[in-house]
Design a protein around this motif. Structure first.
Motif, PDB file in Angstrom:
ATOM      1  N   HIS A  38      19.125  -5.128  -6.972  1.00 46.67           N
ATOM      2  CA  HIS A  38      20.060  -4.268  -7.692  1.00 46.67           C
ATOM      3  C   HIS A  38      21.403  -4.396  -6.996  1.00 46.67           C
ATOM      4  O   HIS A  38      21.505  -4.180  -5.798  1.00 46.67           O
ATOM      5  CB  HIS A  38      19.592  -2.816  -7.695  1.00 46.67           C
ATOM      6  CG  HIS A  38      20.357  -1.949  -8.649  1.00 46.67           C
ATOM      7  ND1 HIS A  38      20.281  -0.581  -8.663  1.00 46.67           N
ATOM      8  CD2 HIS A  38      21.239  -2.268  -9.642  1.00 46.67           C
ATOM      9  CE1 HIS A  38      21.062  -0.091  -9.608  1.00 46.67           C
ATOM     10  NE2 HIS A  38      21.656  -1.091 -10.220  1.00 46.67           N
ATOM     11  N   GLY A  39      22.409  -4.730  -7.778  1.00 44.10           N
ATOM     12  CA  GLY A  39      23.730  -4.935  -7.202  1.00 44.10           C
ATOM     13  C   GLY A  39      24.017  -6.426  -7.029  1.00 44.10           C
ATOM     14  O   GLY A  39      23.367  -7.265  -7.658  1.00 44.10           O
ATOM     15  N   GLU A  40      24.974  -6.722  -6.180  1.00 41.81           N
ATOM     16  CA  GLU A  40      25.385  -8.119  -5.988  1.00 41.81           C
ATOM     17  C   GLU A  40      24.966  -8.574  -4.597  1.00 41.81           C
ATOM     18  O   GLU A  40      25.057  -7.814  -3.631  1.00 41.81           O
ATOM     19  CB  GLU A  40      26.901  -8.243  -6.148  1.00 41.81           C
ATOM     20  CG  GLU A  40      27.363  -9.695  -6.147  1.00 41.81           C
ATOM     21  CD  GLU A  40      28.830  -9.842  -6.575  1.00 41.81           C
ATOM     22  OE1 GLU A  40      29.636  -8.971  -6.197  1.00 41.81           O
ATOM     23  OE2 GLU A  40      29.139 -10.815  -7.276  1.00 41.81           O
ATOM     24  N   THR A  61      21.626 -12.072 -13.297  1.00 39.34           N
ATOM     25  CA  THR A  61      22.678 -13.076 -13.449  1.00 39.34           C
ATOM     26  C   THR A  61      22.769 -13.866 -12.149  1.00 39.34           C
ATOM     27  O   THR A  61      22.959 -13.277 -11.080  1.00 39.34           O
ATOM     28  CB  THR A  61      24.032 -12.407 -13.745  1.00 39.34           C
ATOM     29  OG1 THR A  61      23.910 -11.653 -14.953  1.00 39.34           O
ATOM     30  CG2 THR A  61      25.129 -13.452 -13.916  1.00 39.34           C
ATOM     31  N   ASP A  68      27.850 -18.656 -15.151  1.00 45.30           N
ATOM     32  CA  ASP A  68      26.816 -17.658 -14.880  1.00 45.30           C
ATOM     33  C   ASP A  68      25.555 -18.053 -15.643  1.00 45.30           C
ATOM     34  O   ASP A  68      25.639 -18.420 -16.826  1.00 45.30           O
ATOM     35  CB  ASP A  68      27.253 -16.273 -15.370  1.00 45.30           C
ATOM     36  CG  ASP A  68      28.296 -15.638 -14.469  1.00 45.30           C
ATOM     37  OD1 ASP A  68      28.614 -16.207 -13.406  1.00 45.30           O
ATOM     38  OD2 ASP A  68      28.802 -14.557 -14.847  1.00 45.30           O
ATOM     39  N   ARG A  88      23.219 -11.488  -9.078  1.00 44.61           N
ATOM     40  CA  ARG A  88      23.778 -10.164  -9.364  1.00 44.61           C
ATOM     41  C   ARG A  88      22.890  -9.471 -10.389  1.00 44.61           C
ATOM     42  O   ARG A  88      22.525 -10.070 -11.410  1.00 44.61           O
ATOM     43  CB  ARG A  88      25.192 -10.292  -9.934  1.00 44.61           C
ATOM     44  CG  ARG A  88      25.940  -8.952 -10.019  1.00 44.61           C
ATOM     45  CD  ARG A  88      27.266  -9.077 -10.723  1.00 44.61           C
ATOM     46  NE  ARG A  88      27.080  -9.193 -12.164  1.00 44.61           N
ATOM     47  CZ  ARG A  88      27.669 -10.107 -12.934  1.00 44.61           C
ATOM     48  NH1 ARG A  88      28.486 -11.001 -12.407  1.00 44.61           N
ATOM     49  NH2 ARG A  88      27.437 -10.118 -14.229  1.00 44.61           N
ATOM     50  N   ASP A  90      22.996  -6.022 -12.520  1.00 43.18           N
ATOM     51  CA  ASP A  90      23.743  -4.810 -12.867  1.00 43.18           C
ATOM     52  C   ASP A  90      22.806  -3.603 -12.960  1.00 43.18           C
ATOM     53  O   ASP A  90      23.199  -2.483 -12.661  1.00 43.18           O
ATOM     54  CB  ASP A  90      24.505  -5.026 -14.174  1.00 43.18           C
ATOM     55  CG  ASP A  90      25.553  -6.135 -14.024  1.00 43.18           C
ATOM     56  OD1 ASP A  90      26.066  -6.315 -12.891  1.00 43.18           O
ATOM     57  OD2 ASP A  90      25.834  -6.827 -15.015  1.00 43.18           O
ATOM     58  N   ASP A  91      21.581  -3.861 -13.377  1.00 44.24           N
ATOM     59  CA  ASP A  91      20.512  -2.856 -13.296  1.00 44.24           C
ATOM     60  C   ASP A  91      19.369  -3.495 -12.494  1.00 44.24           C
ATOM     61  O   ASP A  91      19.348  -4.704 -12.306  1.00 44.24           O
ATOM     62  CB  ASP A  91      20.022  -2.467 -14.698  1.00 44.24           C
ATOM     63  CG  ASP A  91      21.123  -1.786 -15.489  1.00 44.24           C
ATOM     64  OD1 ASP A  91      21.598  -0.722 -15.058  1.00 44.24           O
ATOM     65  OD2 ASP A  91      21.524  -2.346 -16.533  1.00 44.24           O
TER      66      ASP A  91
END
Lengths: 121, 121
Positions: A38-40, A61, A68, A88, A90-91
């Motif tokens: 979760h996150g980058e 991603t 991407d 990455r 985002d969720d």
């Protein structure tokens, strides 16, 4: 190798923290890992090995320098050796990784996002 | 390696015949294969490599000489190198296999169930 059956979803349920790969099983000197993201992450590459990503749940991603790559459930993508990438999510996303034993999550970048490979509880 | 995204379920939809492994992608010198199975295979072993089975849909029984290992969706089992096994699917099952390039489906048994590794259409 793990000498009994492992279920990918049950294994993922046992993973409490993001970005911590856990060993599901091994095939010869390759490890099959599960992780939640979760996150980058950080930009890095693995100079000596390809890295397989399989998404179990969610959307991942994989940022490459020129595009991407977006992966959904049951999608598989192999980052070729030496290619810079930065995952990455985002969720939250649940994934399986396949790579040779000893492959470090941060590759050639190192730093404080580096995590040891953990055994499942 | 395959340089774009592959979806496991879409790949399996493109497999028309049972017991014919198709290459989904590769990681270094390991192939990731998809196959559909129905019925009983032949007893064999792979003297030089472990073999990973992941069930996508259905139920697969991997008969070992001393027990049966029963796998459902998302279950993973690794047959250790040299261990005799005989997969059996009472109903159709869809699986993913991970093993070194050049691993033959019938291992040391050979015979008319031997199939080349096919590329997906």
């Amino acid at each position: 190798m793990t000498d009994d059956v492992r279920n990918i979803r049950t294994a993922l349920d046992a993973v409490a923290h993001h970005w911590q790969p856990h060993r599901l099983t091994s095939v010869n000197d390759y490890d099959v890992k599960v992780a939640k993201l979760h996150g980058e992450f950080v930009w890095h590459s693995h100079p000596d090995t390809d890295e397989l990503f399989l998404v179990v749940e969610g959307t991942l991603t994989i940022q490459l320098r020129d595009r991407d790559v977006v992966l959904g459930p049951s999608d598989v993508f192999v980052v070729p050796r030496g290619v810079e990438h930065c995952p990455r999510a985002d969720d939250e996303v649940s994934i399986v990784l396949v790579e040779p034993r000893g492959t470090v999550n941060t590759g050639d970048a190192g730093g404080d996002r580096t995590e040891p490979l953990r055994e499942l509880p």
